[in-house]
Design a protein around this motif. Structure first.
Motif, mmCIF file in Angstrom:
data_model
loop_
_atom_site.group_PDB
_atom_site.id
_atom_site.type_symbol
_atom_site.label_atom_id
_atom_site.label_comp_id
_atom_site.label_asym_id
_atom_site.label_seq_id
_atom_site.Cartn_x
_atom_site.Cartn_y
_atom_site.Cartn_z
ATOM 1 N N VAL A 330 -1.234 -17.887 -4.045
ATOM 2 C CA VAL A 330 -0.553 -16.763 -4.700
ATOM 3 C C VAL A 330 -0.157 -17.212 -6.114
ATOM 4 O O VAL A 330 0.444 -18.277 -6.281
ATOM 5 C CB VAL A 330 0.724 -16.361 -3.923
ATOM 6 N N GLY A 331 -0.493 -16.410 -7.103
ATOM 7 C CA GLY A 331 -0.157 -16.773 -8.475
ATOM 8 C C GLY A 331 0.511 -15.626 -9.209
ATOM 9 O O GLY A 331 0.150 -14.466 -9.031
ATOM 10 N N ALA A 332 1.513 -15.950 -10.009
ATOM 11 C CA ALA A 332 2.127 -14.980 -10.928
ATOM 12 C C ALA A 332 2.776 -15.782 -12.037
ATOM 13 O O ALA A 332 3.209 -16.923 -11.810
ATOM 14 C CB ALA A 332 3.168 -14.120 -10.208
ATOM 15 N N THR A 463 2.756 -10.337 -1.977
ATOM 16 C CA THR A 463 3.185 -9.540 -3.140
ATOM 17 C C THR A 463 4.698 -9.652 -3.345
ATOM 18 O O THR A 463 5.179 -9.728 -4.481
ATOM 19 C CB THR A 463 2.753 -8.068 -2.999
ATOM 20 N N ASN A 464 5.458 -9.716 -2.258
ATOM 21 C CA ASN A 464 6.913 -9.894 -2.415
ATOM 22 C C ASN A 464 7.229 -11.252 -3.020
ATOM 23 O O ASN A 464 8.148 -11.408 -3.825
ATOM 24 C CB ASN A 464 7.613 -9.765 -1.054
ATOM 25 N N GLN A 465 6.437 -12.234 -2.613
ATOM 26 C CA GLN A 465 6.640 -13.576 -3.174
ATOM 27 C C GLN A 465 6.354 -13.576 -4.684
ATOM 28 O O GLN A 465 7.094 -14.186 -5.470
ATOM 29 C CB GLN A 465 5.704 -14.552 -2.452
ATOM 30 N N ASP A 491 6.840 -4.678 -9.816
ATOM 31 C CA ASP A 491 6.090 -4.396 -8.595
ATOM 32 C C ASP A 491 5.253 -5.644 -8.281
ATOM 33 O O ASP A 491 4.480 -6.106 -9.134
ATOM 34 C CB ASP A 491 5.197 -3.177 -8.895
ATOM 35 N N GLY A 492 5.420 -6.200 -7.073
ATOM 36 C CA GLY A 492 4.712 -7.429 -6.708
ATOM 37 C C GLY A 492 3.205 -7.278 -6.786
ATOM 38 O O GLY A 492 2.489 -8.225 -7.146
ATOM 39 N N ALA A 493 2.708 -6.069 -6.459
ATOM 40 C CA ALA A 493 1.257 -5.862 -6.480
ATOM 41 C C ALA A 493 0.710 -5.952 -7.899
ATOM 42 O O ALA A 493 -0.464 -6.259 -8.111
ATOM 43 C CB ALA A 493 0.919 -4.505 -5.869
#
Ligand SMILES: Cc1cc2nc3c(=O)[nH]c(=O)nc-3n(C[C@H](O)[C@H](O)[C@H](O)COP(=O)(O)OP(=O)(O)OC[C@H]3O[C@@H](n4cnc5c(N)ncnc54)[C@H](O)[C@@H]3O)c2cc1C
Ligand code: SF4
Length: 572
Positions: A330-332, A463-465, A491-493
């Motif tokens: 998971v990346g952001a 997505t919440n993460q 928005d996580g998405a």
């Protein structure tokens, strides 16, 4: 790793590589400045990360070797077609998985447990870190295990922006500790380590001593993404292949695109078919044991393409699980401008290029107490600083310089250079039924080999993460007195990176303790074909937040030890 381990243990190895031969010692542009690069260093189809990136013949697209995605699926797949694969330019962040990471289902009921424990892999982590050279600290935090004493290289000093971020995070109770990366900060002890790593094996000690003596420590001048001609950072081509070749036990054939594993009448692997990419001729080679390590999805592709009357759905695929449970990280991320970092005196912040510090996941307690809306953790990688400016580095500065030009613009550029930072989250993805790869029913590559079709879906956990990541980064930046560039997604998405784009794809041929729910046993050995082994990330059962490559290497070493034992007792 498999070619190294098997050859130093005296086995004859035929190494088939789809890419071209590649030698970082002669090919790495170590000392050129940005002005030496054509087209100002910009990327092209073969070098998507720019002229100086070490990858040749690969990237987000490989000409003549497409893949497809199912309707509605977004998935990115980075491939390198060169000897040494993606290890020639990876980020070299080398984190161990922790005890929780091997038993995720036992902790929260999601996903699946690994068939081995952290304690079983820990000795191989130690040995792998000593072999390839990993720097790091001796912190011992929850599910962030320390290495045994004397294993790690000393970490490099923290940079100014890293200390400033630590100061902010201290106030937020977020730990900031030395990163672990596969870079030598000191020369390796070529007299002591070979004996320690291969006790009683004179051949292994001799070749390893020679190859370790050829490596230098980082001299803090260049960018690891280019590769390292002095062999200070870890690339398979500089660290594992040379000692393997010195044994005299390895025959290497490059431009050899493996398409299928063949089986004999008893259902044992008998060899492989490969396409010679230069002559386009098809060849068959025989083998007593076949080891697949083509990267997680390519390995699944080869297995699915290996159809026979005994294995109509692909070799060792009686469970139907080959290709299933594909995972990425998971990346952001966000970027920010920090006024406290403006106008600092020039200083060399190049060297051991990459993170010197990072934040491991710290909210295990809150998750256990049910206070979070996602099940697994992430760590934070962050960067900035004043290394050698790359091409186009001052693009977009006019937002800050407000129309300055000439001498004033140069002053402003110096003032702002090094005041920008980025924060990236790297989090655990829980395997799901909707994320997998399969053979496309019609599409083939230029060699006529059926290609992969990807299916992908994030769950709310991911997505919440991702949303939690960007909100945390915003808080850190605020604490540092800085400003986030652009808008922070709500928005996580929208915050989450496309599947596959973090380039940590694993799973697809998972190991387990139940042959109905897995393809491989704990040693990467196929349940249904005992002389077929998988030693890349395909065997992963879960994808902890820890970047996968160190675990791939440690698991591969353990697989090879088992393979040799099984051969010795005539079980293969
Ligand atoms: C920009 C970038 C940064 C990264 N940073 C990190 C990081 O900091 N930490 C981390 O842990 N990981 C990182 N990774 C991921 C890391 O590179 C991979 O996990 C690792 O290289 C996987 O090793 P592998 O041997 O399974 O696959 P690869 O390195 O992809 O090697 C596979 C090899 O198999 C060959 N091959 C493929 N198909 C065939 C075939 N059919 N026949 C014959 N040969 C074949 C390929 O040409 C290649 O040489 C990063 C990756 C990228 C691209
Ligand atoms: S920073 Fe150090 S390890 Fe990285 S390429 Fe340069 S010399 Fe090699």
């Amino acid at each position: 790793m498999a070619a190294y381990q098997l050859s130093v243990q005296g086995l004859k190895v035929l190494l088939l590589e789809a890419g071209r031969d590649y030698d970082p010692v002669t090919e790495t542009p170590m000392f050129q400045t940005p002005k030496d690069a054509p087209l100002r260093g910009s990327g092209d189809a073969n070098k998507p990360f720019g002229f100086y990136d070490a990858t040749v013949d690969g990237g987000w697209r490989v000409p003549g070797e497409p893949f497809t995605t199912a309707p509605g699926t977004q998935f990115s797949w980075w491939r390198a077609r060169m000897l040494g694969g993606r290890t020639n330019h990876w980020g070299r962040i080398s984190l161990r998985m922790g005890p929780y990471d091997f038993k995720p289902k036992s902790r929260d009921g999601l996903g699946e447990d690994w068939p081995l424990t952290y304690e079983q892999l820990a000795p191989y982590y130690d040995k792998t870190e000593m072999l390839i050279g990993v720097y790091g600290g001796d912190d011992d935090l929850e599910n962030t295990p320390r290495s045994s004493p004397g294993v790690l290289q000393p970490p490099p000093a923290a940079r100014t922006y890293e200390l400033l971020a630590k100061h902010a995070c201290d106030g937020m109770k977020i730990p900031v500790i030395p990163a672990h990366r596969a870079v030598l900060t000191r020369p390796q002890d070529a007299n002591r380590l070979p004996q320690k790593l291969h006790p009683g094996n004179a051949l292994a000690q001799r070749v390893l001593k020679k190859s370790m003596s050829e490596r230098m420590a980082c001299f803090y001048a260049t960018d690891c993404g280019r590769g390292c001609s002095i062999k200070a950072n870890f690339q398979s081509t500089t660290v594992l292949l040379p000692p393997a070749m010195y044994t005299g036990n390895v025959t290497l054939i490059t431009d050899a695109m493996v398409r299928e594993v063949t089986v004999d009448a008893q259902g044992k692997a008998s060899g492989v078919h490969y396409v010679d990419k230069v002559t386009r001729a098809d060849h068959h080679v025989t083998a007593k044991v076949v080891v697949l390590a083509a990267s997680a999805c390519e390995t699944a592709r080869i297995m699915l393409n290996s159809k026979s009357s005994l294995f109509p759905n692909g070799i060792a695929n009686g469970s139907g699980l080959v290709g299933k449970y594909l995972m990425d990280t998971v990346g952001a991320g966000i970027s920010a401008q920090i006024p406290k970092l403006e106008g600092l005196p020039p200083i060399n912040e190049d060297g051991t290029a990459g993170i010197h510090m990072y934040m491991p996941w710290w909210l295990y307690g809150d998750q256990k107490a049910g206070k979070m809306n996602f099940a697994r953790g992430y760590h934070i990688e962050f960067g900035g600083g004043r290394g050698m400016p790359g091409p186009g580095i001052f693009g977009g500065l006019e937002t800050y310089t407000q129309g300055a030009y000439g001498k004033k613009f140069k002053e402003e550029a110096r003032r702002y250079y090094g005041s920008f930072m980025y924060f990236d989250g790297r989090g655990e993805m829980i395997p799901n039924e909707d994320s997998y790869c399969e053979l496309d029913p019609t599409a083939v590559d230029q060699w006529g080999i059926p290609v992969l079709r990807f299916h992908w879906k994030w769950s709310d956990h991911e997505t919440n993460q991702a949303l939690h990541m960007v909100n945390t980064f915003k808080d850190i930046v605020t604490q540092m007195g800085g400003t986030v560039q652009g808008t922070v997604p709500t928005d996580g998405a929208r915050a989450i990176a496309t599947g596959g784009s973090i380039i940590h794809e694993v799973g697809t041929v998972r190991m387990g303790s139940d042959p109905k729910k897995s393809v491989l046993n704990e040693f990467g050995q196929a349940w249904e074909v005992k002389n077929l082994f998988v030693t890349d990330g395909a065997s992963f059962v879960s994808n902890a937040d820890k970047n996968p490559t160190l675990s791939i290497l440690a698991l591969a070493w353990r697989s090879c030890d088992h393979l040799v034992e099984e051969l010795k007792r005539g079980a293969l």
